[in-house]
Write an enzyme that holds these catalytic residues in place. Structure first.
Site, short mmCIF file in Angstrom:
data_model
loop_
_atom_site.label_atom_id
_atom_site.label_comp_id
_atom_site.label_asym_id
_atom_site.label_seq_id
_atom_site.Cartn_x
_atom_site.Cartn_y
_atom_site.Cartn_z
CG LEU A 39 -1.77 -1.27 1.38
CD1 LEU A 39 -2.53 -1.24 2.70
CD2 LEU A 39 -2.74 -1.40 0.21
CB SER A 66 9.20 5.32 -0.26
OG SER A 66 8.68 6.62 -0.38
CE1 TYR A 73 4.24 3.30 1.07
CE2 TYR A 73 5.32 5.44 1.22
CZ TYR A 73 5.12 4.23 0.57
OH TYR A 73 5.84 3.95 -0.56
CE LYS A 79 6.92 0.72 0.49
NZ LYS A 79 6.99 -0.47 -0.34
CG ASN A 123 0.24 10.10 -5.93
OD1 ASN A 123 -0.20 8.97 -6.00
ND2 ASN A 123 0.90 10.53 -4.87
P1 NAD Z 1 0.51 0.29 -7.14
O1 NAD Z 1 -0.51 0.38 -6.08
O2 NAD Z 1 0.15 0.71 -8.51
O3 NAD Z 1 1.08 -1.21 -7.22
C1 NAD Z 1 1.12 -2.07 -6.09
C2 NAD Z 1 0.55 -3.41 -6.52
O4 NAD Z 1 0.59 -4.29 -5.40
C3 NAD Z 1 -0.91 -3.31 -6.97
O5 NAD Z 1 -1.07 -4.01 -8.18
C4 NAD Z 1 -1.68 -3.98 -5.83
O6 NAD Z 1 -2.85 -4.62 -6.30
C5 NAD Z 1 -0.65 -4.97 -5.31
N1 NAD Z 1 -0.82 -5.36 -3.91
C6 NAD Z 1 -1.06 -4.56 -2.85
N2 NAD Z 1 -1.14 -5.29 -1.73
C7 NAD Z 1 -0.94 -6.58 -2.08
C8 NAD Z 1 -0.91 -7.81 -1.37
N3 NAD Z 1 -1.10 -7.85 -0.04
N4 NAD Z 1 -0.68 -8.95 -2.05
C9 NAD Z 1 -0.49 -8.92 -3.40
N5 NAD Z 1 -0.52 -7.79 -4.12
C10 NAD Z 1 -0.74 -6.64 -3.47
O7 NAD Z 1 1.80 1.08 -6.62
P2 NAD Z 1 3.10 1.51 -7.41
O8 NAD Z 1 3.07 2.98 -7.58
O9 NAD Z 1 3.32 0.64 -8.56
O10 NAD Z 1 4.18 1.21 -6.28
C11 NAD Z 1 4.88 -0.01 -6.24
C12 NAD Z 1 5.75 -0.03 -4.99
O11 NAD Z 1 6.63 1.09 -5.02
C13 NAD Z 1 4.98 0.08 -3.68
O12 NAD Z 1 5.60 -0.78 -2.74
C14 NAD Z 1 5.14 1.52 -3.27
O13 NAD Z 1 5.09 1.68 -1.88
C15 NAD Z 1 6.53 1.82 -3.81
N6 NAD Z 1 6.73 3.24 -4.10
C16 NAD Z 1 5.91 3.87 -4.98
C17 NAD Z 1 6.09 5.23 -5.24
C18 NAD Z 1 5.19 5.97 -6.19
O14 NAD Z 1 5.20 7.20 -6.15
N7 NAD Z 1 4.41 5.31 -7.03
C19 NAD Z 1 7.12 5.93 -4.60
C20 NAD Z 1 7.94 5.25 -3.71
C21 NAD Z 1 7.75 3.89 -3.46
C1 WQD Z 2 3.56 16.00 -5.20
C2 WQD Z 2 3.39 17.48 -4.89
C3 WQD Z 2 1.68 17.95 -3.25
C4 WQD Z 2 -1.74 16.63 -5.54
C5 WQD Z 2 3.99 10.68 -2.59
C6 WQD Z 2 4.01 9.88 -1.32
C7 WQD Z 2 5.41 9.44 -1.04
C8 WQD Z 2 5.99 8.72 -2.24
C9 WQD Z 2 5.95 9.56 -3.44
C10 WQD Z 2 5.42 6.42 -2.19
C11 WQD Z 2 3.19 17.72 -3.40
C12 WQD Z 2 1.32 18.53 -4.60
C13 WQD Z 2 -0.44 16.93 -5.14
C14 WQD Z 2 -2.66 17.68 -5.79
C15 WQD Z 2 -0.92 19.25 -5.26
N1 WQD Z 2 5.20 7.56 -2.56
N2 WQD Z 2 -0.05 18.21 -5.00
N3 WQD Z 2 -2.19 18.96 -5.66
O1 WQD Z 2 3.37 13.74 -1.79
O2 WQD Z 2 5.57 14.01 -3.03
O3 WQD Z 2 4.78 11.81 -2.44
O4 WQD Z 2 4.59 9.94 -3.67
O5 WQD Z 2 6.40 6.06 -1.56
O6 WQD Z 2 5.36 8.60 0.07
O7 WQD Z 2 3.52 10.64 -0.24
O8 WQD Z 2 3.60 13.05 -4.23
O9 WQD Z 2 2.25 13.41 -6.25
O10 WQD Z 2 1.09 13.34 -4.00
O11 WQD Z 2 2.50 15.27 -4.58
O12 WQD Z 2 -0.56 20.42 -5.14
O13 WQD Z 2 -3.83 17.45 -6.11
O14 WQD Z 2 2.20 17.92 -5.53
O15 WQD Z 2 1.35 18.81 -2.23
O16 WQD Z 2 3.86 18.90 -3.09
P1 WQD Z 2 4.31 13.25 -2.79
P2 WQD Z 2 2.27 13.71 -4.81
#
Ligand code: NAD
Ligand code: WQD
Length: 360
Positions: free
Chosen positions: A88, A129, A153, A157, A203
Site C-alpha cells: 500500500l 521510498s 507508510y 518502508k 498524486n
Molecule cells: P501500485 O498500487 O500501482 O502497485 C502495487 C501493486 O501491489 C498493486 O497491483 C496492488 O494490487 C498490489 N498489492 C497490494 N497489496 C498486495 C498484497 N497484499 N498482495 C499482493 N498484491 C498486493 O503502486 P506503485 O506505484 O506501482 O508502487 C509499487 C511499490 O513502489 C509500492 O511498494 C510503493 O510503496 C513503492 N513506491 C511507490 C512510489 C510511487 O510514487 N508510485 C514511490 C515510492 C515507493
Molecule cells: C507531489 C506534490 C503535493 C496533488 C507521494 C508519497 C510518497 C511517495 C511519493 C510512495 C506535493 C502537490 C499533489 C494535488 C498538489 N510515494 N499536489 N495537488 O506527496 O511528493 O509523495 O509519492 O512512496 O510517500 O507521499 O507526491 O504526487 O502526492 O505530490 O498540489 O492534487 O504535488 O502537495 O507537493 P508526494 P504527490
C-alpha cells in the site's frame, strides 16, 4: 550465484510493476507475477504483452501475506530472484489505517522473506521510498541523510529496510537492493501502460492528467507559502521508464552483489508543483486551470535525490526529463480516458479457491 533469469514480481499489475514487467520481458527475463489486484486490474497483462511482444509466464491472484498460496507458486516455478512491489502506498491513507499499512507492507514482506528462505531464493529488489527521509531541506539527499519517517507508510518502508539489513547481516547468502524511489511518474511511451489510480487520484501527475482530459475542473495546488523558489513544494519527478530500467540493472548486478545495497532513484532535479503544471500544459497544448489551496497535512517543502551513488556503482542515470514525463502521461490519459477497466473485459483469472494457481 548466477544472474537471475526467472524473476517473481509481486505487485506486477500495479503502476511501476507493470512497466517493470514490460522492461524485463524485453530483456529476456522469464516472469512470474503475483498480485491481489487491490489497486490494479488484470487487464494490464494484455497490454504488457502487446508492448513487450512476449507473455508474462504465469500470473497468480493472491495476497502475499497468504504464505500457503505464495509457497505453492515457489513450489511450481524455479524462481531465481524476486522484485517486491506489492504494498500500500498512500502516506495520507496510512495515517487513517496504520495497522493495515503495517500488516500489508511489513507483514507482506516478512511473509515473502519466509517463503523465499524456505525455497532457497536469496536475491531481492525491494521498493522503498524517499518517504523514509521525511522532513528535509532543499539540498539533494544522499543515502546517508537521516531517516525520519513521518507517516505509518514511511515507517513501514523504513521497517522493511531494517529487516532486510538484519537478514543480510546474518545471512551472507542474501543479495538485496533497496531502491528508494522519489516520485516516479509518466507512462510507457506507447500509451498502452500508465498510472491508473482507483477513485480520485491522490498524486499530482495523475490528477493533472484528469484535469487535462476534462474529467476534473482544476488542480488544487496544496500550498504556495513553502520556502521554495515559487512557494510551491518541490519534488524529484522521475520517469517510470527510467525507474524500471534501474530494476533491470539491479537484477543484472544482484548475483555479484552479496549483502544489502540501498540506493536513491531520482533524477536529481527538483521541480515545483507550478513547474509540473506548466510542463503538463505544454504537453496537452492548453494552460491547465489551478487554484491555490491550503497545504496538505503531512507534506514536506522539498524532497530531491542525490542519486549519484547508483550512477557511480551501476552506471544508471535517468535519461528522460519532465517534458517527457508529462507527454507520456498525457498520451496514456488521452488514449485511456477511463483507464484499463474502461477499455477491456476482466479476463479469466484464478482465485484463491483454486489454490492460487495460474491464469495465463
Ligand atoms: P501500485 O498500487 O500501482 O502497485 C502495487 C501493486 O501491489 C498493486 O497491483 C496492488 O494490487 C498490489 N498489492 C497490494 N497489496 C498486495 C498484497 N497484499 N498482495 C499482493 N498484491 C498486493 O503502486 P506503485 O506505484 O506501482 O508502487 C509499487 C511499490 O513502489 C509500492 O511498494 C510503493 O510503496 C513503492 N513506491 C511507490 C512510489 C510511487 O510514487 N508510485 C514511490 C515510492 C515507493
Ligand atoms: C507531489 C506534490 C503535493 C496533488 C507521494 C508519497 C510518497 C511517495 C511519493 C510512495 C506535493 C502537490 C499533489 C494535488 C498538489 N510515494 N499536489 N495537488 O506527496 O511528493 O509523495 O509519492 O512512496 O510517500 O507521499 O507526491 O504526487 O502526492 O505530490 O498540489 O492534487 O504535488 O502537495 O507537493 P508526494 P504527490
Amino acid at each position: 550465484m548466477s544472474a537471475p533469469s526467472t524473476v517473481l514480481i509481486t505487485g506486477g499489475a500495479g503502476f511501476i510493476g507493470s512497466h517493470a514487467c514490460a522492461e524485463l520481458l524485453d530483456h529476456g527475463y522469464e516472469l512470474i507475477v503475483v498480485d491481489d489486484y487491490s489497486n490494479s486490474a488484470p487487464q494490464v497483462f494484455a497490454r504488457v504483452q502487446r508492448v513487450a511482444g512476449r507473455f508474462v509466464g504465469a500470473v497468480y491472484e493472491l495476497d502475499i501475506r497468504d504464505r500457503q498460496a505464495l509457497s505453492a507458486v515457489f513450489d511450481r516455478h524455479s524462481v531465481d530472484a524476486v522484485v517486491h512491489f506489492a504494498g500500500l502506498k498512500s502516506a495520507d491513507a496510512s495515517t487513517r489505517r496504520p495497522v493495515e499499512y503495517y500488516d500489508t507492507n511489513v507483514g507482506g514482506t516478512t511473509a515473502l522473506l519466509r517463503t523465499m528462505h524456505a525455497h532457497g531464493v536469496h536475491q531481492l529488489v525491494f521498493s522503498s521510498s524517499c518517504a523514509v527521509y521525511g522532513e528535509a531541506g532543499l539540498a539533494p539527499l544522499d543515502e546517508t541523510a537521516p531517516t525520519r519517517p513521518t507517516s505509518p507508510y514511511a515507517t513501514s518502508k523504513w521497517t522493511c529496510e531494517r529487516i532486510l539489513a538484519d537478514v543480510c547481516r546474518h545471512r551472507p547468502e542474501y543479495s538485496v537492493v533497496c531502491l528508494r524511489y522519489f516520485n516516479p511518474v509518466g507512462a510507457h511511451p506507447s500509451g498502452l501502460l500508465g498510472e491508473d489510480p482507483r477513485g480520485t487520484p491522490d498524486n499530482l501527475m495523475p490528477y493533472l492528467a484528469q484535469v487535462a482530459a476534462g474529467r476534473r475542473e482544476r488542480l488544487r495546488v496544496f500550498g504556495d507559502d513553502y520556502p521554495t523558489p515559487d512557494g510551491t513544494a518541490v519534488r524529484d519527478y522521475t520517469h517510470v521508464m527510467d525507474t524500471v530500467e534501474a530494476h533491470r540493472v539491479a537484477l543484472d548486478r544482484l548475483a555479484d552483489a552479496p549483502g544489502l545495497h540501498v540506493y536513491n532513484l531520482g533524477a536529481g532535479r527538483g521541480s515545483s508543483v507550478l513547474d509540473v503544471v506548466r510542463a503538463f500544459s505544454r504537453a496537452c497544448g492548453r494552460p491547465l486551470p489551478y487554484e491555490i489551496a491550503p497545504r496538505r497535512p503531512g507534506d514536506v517543502p522539498a524532497l530531491v535525490a542525490d542519486a549519484s551513488a547508483v550512477t557511480r556503482d551501476w552506471g544508471w542515470h535517468p535519461s528522460r526529463d519532465l517534458d517527457d514525463m508529462c507527454q507520456d502521461a498525457w498520451r496514456f490519459q488521452r488514449l485511456n480516458p477511463y483507464g484499463y477497466e474502461g477499455s477491456a473485459r476482466r479476463p479469466n483469472t484464478d482465485r484463491r479457491a483454486n489454490g492460487g494457481l495460474p491464469n495465463r
